[in-house]
Motif scaffolding. Structure first.
Motif, PDB file in Angstrom:
ATOM      1  N   ASN A 263      39.991  53.576  37.239  1.00  0.00           N
ATOM      2  CA  ASN A 263      38.541  53.608  37.089  1.00  0.00           C
ATOM      3  C   ASN A 263      37.877  52.448  37.844  1.00  0.00           C
ATOM      4  O   ASN A 263      37.043  51.720  37.303  1.00  0.00           O
ATOM      5  CB  ASN A 263      38.142  53.614  35.604  1.00  0.00           C
ATOM      6  CG  ASN A 263      36.700  54.011  35.409  1.00  0.00           C
ATOM      7  OD1 ASN A 263      36.126  54.764  36.195  1.00  0.00           O
ATOM      8  ND2 ASN A 263      36.091  53.487  34.361  1.00  0.00           N
ATOM      9  N   ILE A 264      38.307  52.291  39.101  1.00  0.00           N
ATOM     10  CA  ILE A 264      37.775  51.227  39.952  1.00  0.00           C
ATOM     11  C   ILE A 264      37.440  51.800  41.327  1.00  0.00           C
ATOM     12  O   ILE A 264      37.830  52.910  41.661  1.00  0.00           O
ATOM     13  CB  ILE A 264      38.765  50.053  40.110  1.00  0.00           C
ATOM     14  CG1 ILE A 264      40.059  50.525  40.789  1.00  0.00           C
ATOM     15  CG2 ILE A 264      39.027  49.375  38.774  1.00  0.00           C
ATOM     16  CD1 ILE A 264      41.040  49.419  41.127  1.00  0.00           C
ATOM     17  N   LYS A 265      36.726  51.015  42.111  1.00  0.00           N
ATOM     18  CA  LYS A 265      36.483  51.342  43.512  1.00  0.00           C
ATOM     19  C   LYS A 265      37.722  50.927  44.305  1.00  0.00           C
ATOM     20  O   LYS A 265      38.400  49.952  43.942  1.00  0.00           O
ATOM     21  CB  LYS A 265      35.271  50.579  44.044  1.00  0.00           C
ATOM     22  CG  LYS A 265      33.968  50.953  43.374  1.00  0.00           C
ATOM     23  CD  LYS A 265      33.617  52.355  43.699  1.00  0.00           C
ATOM     24  CE  LYS A 265      32.316  52.434  44.450  1.00  0.00           C
ATOM     25  NZ  LYS A 265      32.060  53.803  44.913  1.00  0.00           N
ATOM     26  N   PRO A 266      38.031  51.608  45.386  1.00  0.00           N
ATOM     27  CA  PRO A 266      39.217  51.256  46.165  1.00  0.00           C
ATOM     28  C   PRO A 266      39.293  49.778  46.566  1.00  0.00           C
ATOM     29  O   PRO A 266      40.369  49.173  46.509  1.00  0.00           O
ATOM     30  CB  PRO A 266      39.114  52.167  47.390  1.00  0.00           C
ATOM     31  CG  PRO A 266      38.405  53.375  46.872  1.00  0.00           C
ATOM     32  CD  PRO A 266      37.392  52.835  45.891  1.00  0.00           C
ATOM     33  N   ILE A 267      38.179  49.175  46.914  1.00  0.00           N
ATOM     34  CA  ILE A 267      38.201  47.765  47.332  1.00  0.00           C
ATOM     35  C   ILE A 267      38.725  46.853  46.217  1.00  0.00           C
ATOM     36  O   ILE A 267      39.301  45.800  46.488  1.00  0.00           O
ATOM     37  CB  ILE A 267      36.800  47.307  47.823  1.00  0.00           C
ATOM     38  CG1 ILE A 267      36.872  45.927  48.491  1.00  0.00           C
ATOM     39  CG2 ILE A 267      35.802  47.292  46.681  1.00  0.00           C
ATOM     40  CD1 ILE A 267      37.702  45.877  49.744  1.00  0.00           C
ATOM     41  N   GLU A 268      38.577  47.268  44.957  1.00  0.00           N
ATOM     42  CA  GLU A 268      39.047  46.454  43.841  1.00  0.00           C
ATOM     43  C   GLU A 268      40.568  46.448  43.725  1.00  0.00           C
ATOM     44  O   GLU A 268      41.120  45.627  42.985  1.00  0.00           O
ATOM     45  CB  GLU A 268      38.423  46.946  42.538  1.00  0.00           C
ATOM     46  CG  GLU A 268      36.916  46.759  42.488  1.00  0.00           C
ATOM     47  CD  GLU A 268      36.306  47.370  41.255  1.00  0.00           C
ATOM     48  OE1 GLU A 268      36.482  46.798  40.163  1.00  0.00           O
ATOM     49  OE2 GLU A 268      35.667  48.435  41.385  1.00  0.00           O
ATOM     50  N   LEU A 269      41.236  47.320  44.442  1.00  0.00           N
ATOM     51  CA  LEU A 269      42.688  47.375  44.443  1.00  0.00           C
ATOM     52  C   LEU A 269      43.284  46.627  45.639  1.00  0.00           C
ATOM     53  O   LEU A 269      44.481  46.443  45.737  1.00  0.00           O
ATOM     54  CB  LEU A 269      43.159  48.844  44.439  1.00  0.00           C
ATOM     55  CG  LEU A 269      44.631  49.121  44.210  1.00  0.00           C
ATOM     56  CD1 LEU A 269      45.134  48.507  42.898  1.00  0.00           C
ATOM     57  CD2 LEU A 269      44.894  50.612  44.214  1.00  0.00           C
ATOM     58  N   VAL A 270      42.426  46.147  46.516  1.00  0.00           N
ATOM     59  CA  VAL A 270      42.871  45.471  47.736  1.00  0.00           C
ATOM     60  C   VAL A 270      43.088  43.984  47.483  1.00  0.00           C
ATOM     61  O   VAL A 270      42.261  43.309  46.874  1.00  0.00           O
ATOM     62  CB  VAL A 270      41.841  45.656  48.878  1.00  0.00           C
ATOM     63  CG1 VAL A 270      42.220  44.820  50.096  1.00  0.00           C
ATOM     64  CG2 VAL A 270      41.709  47.117  49.251  1.00  0.00           C
ATOM     65  N   ARG A 271      44.192  43.495  48.011  1.00  0.00           N
ATOM     66  CA  ARG A 271      44.475  42.052  48.012  1.00  0.00           C
ATOM     67  C   ARG A 271      43.728  41.462  49.216  1.00  0.00           C
ATOM     68  O   ARG A 271      44.274  41.404  50.322  1.00  0.00           O
ATOM     69  CB  ARG A 271      45.969  41.820  48.103  1.00  0.00           C
ATOM     70  CG  ARG A 271      46.717  42.381  46.904  1.00  0.00           C
ATOM     71  CD  ARG A 271      48.192  42.250  47.124  1.00  0.00           C
ATOM     72  NE  ARG A 271      48.429  40.905  47.614  1.00  0.00           N
ATOM     73  CZ  ARG A 271      49.132  39.970  46.988  1.00  0.00           C
ATOM     74  NH1 ARG A 271      49.749  40.248  45.901  1.00  0.00           N
ATOM     75  NH2 ARG A 271      49.266  38.771  47.477  1.00  0.00           N
ATOM     76  N   THR A 272      42.500  41.063  49.001  1.00  0.00           N
ATOM     77  CA  THR A 272      41.616  40.654  50.104  1.00  0.00           C
ATOM     78  C   THR A 272      41.986  39.300  50.714  1.00  0.00           C
ATOM     79  O   THR A 272      41.420  38.919  51.733  1.00  0.00           O
ATOM     80  CB  THR A 272      40.154  40.639  49.638  1.00  0.00           C
ATOM     81  OG1 THR A 272      40.033  39.759  48.521  1.00  0.00           O
ATOM     82  CG2 THR A 272      39.679  42.033  49.266  1.00  0.00           C
ATOM     83  N   LYS A 273      42.931  38.586  50.119  1.00  0.00           N
ATOM     84  CA  LYS A 273      43.352  37.298  50.689  1.00  0.00           C
ATOM     85  C   LYS A 273      44.591  37.449  51.576  1.00  0.00           C
ATOM     86  O   LYS A 273      45.042  36.476  52.168  1.00  0.00           O
ATOM     87  CB  LYS A 273      43.604  36.288  49.577  1.00  0.00           C
ATOM     88  CG  LYS A 273      42.309  35.935  48.865  1.00  0.00           C
ATOM     89  CD  LYS A 273      42.485  34.854  47.849  1.00  0.00           C
ATOM     90  CE  LYS A 273      41.105  34.504  47.309  1.00  0.00           C
ATOM     91  NZ  LYS A 273      41.073  34.226  45.933  1.00  0.00           N
TER      92      LYS A 273
END
Length: 113
Positions: free
Chosen positions: A50-60
């Motif tokens: 129940n999240i947006k795809p970007i919330e699953l990304v390891r952005t670092k």
């Protein structure tokens, strides 16, 4: 059945796996770097989280910073980036039925069970 999407090289992922073992819960282990997600599987997990795809990304992660950070991406493009580079996916992910969590910290697993 519980499924844990696991990366054995990740400390947080190992902690999540250990937590499931301590809780004595039967589970399936999926090393998603060795057996990558299909597009349908990844979309289904995101829906269960129940999240947006970007919330699953390891952005670092350097892959993200070097290739995607400065771009405006659609949800589909973000999903494609994770499919192309599974290392970008947060871990561990624990799925039970129609619910899922990113088990960071590991105590979140108890909330799912």
């Amino acid at each position: 059945m519980i499924t844990i999407y696991h990366n054995p090289r990740c400390t947080k992922s190992r902690e999540g796996l250990c937590e499931l073992e301590i809780l004595n819960q039967p589970f399936q282990l999926r090393k998603y770097l060795d057996e990558p997600f299909t597009k349908d599987e990844l979309e289904e997990v995101i829906k269960k989280l129940n999240i947006k795809p970007i919330e699953l990304v390891r952005t670092k992660e350097s892959i993200w910073i070097e290739n995607y950070k400065s771009k405006i991406l659609s949800d589909a493009e973000i999903i494609n980036a994770m499919l192309a580079h599974p290392k970008l996916i947060e871990r561990p992910i624990v799925v039970k039925g129609d619910k899922a969590i990113i088990a960071r910290p590991k105590e979140k697993i108890k909330e799912l069970l």
